[in-house]
Design an enzyme around this catalytic site. Structure first.
Site, mmCIF file in Angstrom:
data_model
loop_
_atom_site.group_PDB
_atom_site.id
_atom_site.type_symbol
_atom_site.label_atom_id
_atom_site.label_comp_id
_atom_site.label_asym_id
_atom_site.label_seq_id
_atom_site.Cartn_x
_atom_site.Cartn_y
_atom_site.Cartn_z
ATOM 1 N N ARG A 1 -10.746 -3.719 42.502
ATOM 2 C CA ARG A 1 -12.037 -3.746 41.830
ATOM 3 C C ARG A 1 -11.971 -4.773 40.695
ATOM 4 N NH1 ARG A 1 -12.810 -1.466 45.777
ATOM 5 N NH2 ARG A 1 -13.716 0.599 46.171
ATOM 6 N N PRO B 1 -22.775 2.898 40.942
ATOM 7 C CA PRO B 1 -22.821 4.344 40.744
ATOM 8 C C PRO B 1 -21.547 4.884 40.093
ATOM 9 C CG PRO B 1 -23.541 3.744 42.954
ATOM 10 C CD PRO B 1 -22.925 2.530 42.360
ATOM 11 N N GLU B 2 -21.710 5.570 38.990
ATOM 12 C CA GLU B 2 -20.598 6.250 38.324
ATOM 13 C C GLU B 2 -21.021 7.684 38.075
ATOM 14 O OE1 GLU B 2 -18.163 4.211 35.715
ATOM 15 O OE2 GLU B 2 -18.640 2.229 36.503
ATOM 16 N N LYS C 1 -18.242 11.961 41.321
ATOM 17 C CA LYS C 1 -19.135 10.992 41.955
ATOM 18 C C LYS C 1 -19.602 11.464 43.329
ATOM 19 C CE LYS C 1 -16.444 7.291 41.132
ATOM 20 N NZ LYS C 1 -16.096 5.850 41.030
#
Length: 268
Positions: A255, A2-3, A51
């Site tokens: 990440r 999800p972005e 977001k």
């Protein structure tokens, strides 16, 4: 993953299904909200902020906003009345039932209900929203430049600078501008281009089901991205193997990071 564009589409879908509808039942499946009942409240609108998702309601329970964040694995699904869910019930964190549709939030990383008037306490720290009405490129640049010694790869992922860039876009933006992701912000020669390209990419992808940063139609076997997720594969420009490593402020925030060592040299 999800972005900002995913969340924008989710907000649009939830708004289309629920806005103007009265909640017949609410079922919050997290301990701190287990006794909360929003039945009778009307869903006024659903909006994204970077977001984050904000579902604003009004009615007997008061003017309240359901604030959620998908983090890595969360999602919202919309079902017709009586329709079988396509995800396990034990993953549901909230169920919101209206006459025409039921919305279920699965594996939400953040879920809270706050007075709508106090939304700033939840999202006020965010920078300009790339897909929002408050978008301000000059302010985004100012925030990025406020710490010239910080790595650009970390600064782009910091939602306090510009809201909506996730890990995929972080990697793709650095590649498209020929910037090594570990370069310091103060060493990046054309920061305004990165900011403008971030806006362009999210705008271009917000209505697509399959994100594409390469440009042009992506065939079934063609890569829709330049470097993200392509560790060891040849760079689409120079054929040098794409490098994969990790990047984060701490081990908990690390990440995946992908870049081409030839197209994105360490020295600028």
């Amino acid at each position: 993953m999800p972005e900002g564009d995913n969340v924008w589409r989710t907000a649009r879908s939830l708004h289309a299904a629920l806005a103007g509808q009265v909640l017949l039942r609410s079922d919050f499946r997290v301990p701190k909200l287990a006794t909360l009942d929003l039945a009778g409240n009307t869903v006024e609108e659903v909006v994204s902020r970077g977001k984050h998702l904000l579902m604003r309601t009004s009615g007997p329970a008061g003017d309240l906003s359901i604030h959620s964040h998908l983090l890595m694995d969360g999602s919202w699904r919309i079902y017709a009345p009586g329709q079988r869910w396509n995800k396990p019930a034990f993953q549901a964190r909230v169920v919101l039932e209206t006459k025409p549709a039921t919305a279920v939030g699965f594996l939400l990383g953040i879920l809270e209900v706050i007075p709508t008037a106090e939304e700033a306490q939840a999202v006020g720290h965010l920078g300009p929203d790339l897909l929002g009405s408050d978008w301000d490129a000059a302010e985004a640049l100012r925030r990025l430049r406020s710490d010239p010694e910080r790595g650009i790869g970390l600064a782009l992922l910091d939602q306090r600078n510009l809201a909506g860039v996730g890990n995929v876009y972080r990697c793709e933006l650095c590649f498209l501008t020929g910037v090594h992701p570990l370069a310091k912000v103060g060493q990046v020669p054309d920061l305004p281009r990165i900011v403008q390209l971030a806006k362009t990419l999210l705008e271009a992808n917000k209505d697509r089901n399959r994100r594409n940063t390469v440009g042009g139609p992506a065939g079934r076997n063609a890569s829709p991205v330049w470097v993200y997720g392509r560790a060891g594969q040849p760079c689409l420009r120079c054929r040098t193997p794409v490098v994969h490593t990790k990047l984060g402020e701490t081990e908990l925030t690390e990440r995946d990071l992908y870049f081409c060592p030839r197209c994105q040299p360490e020295t600028i």
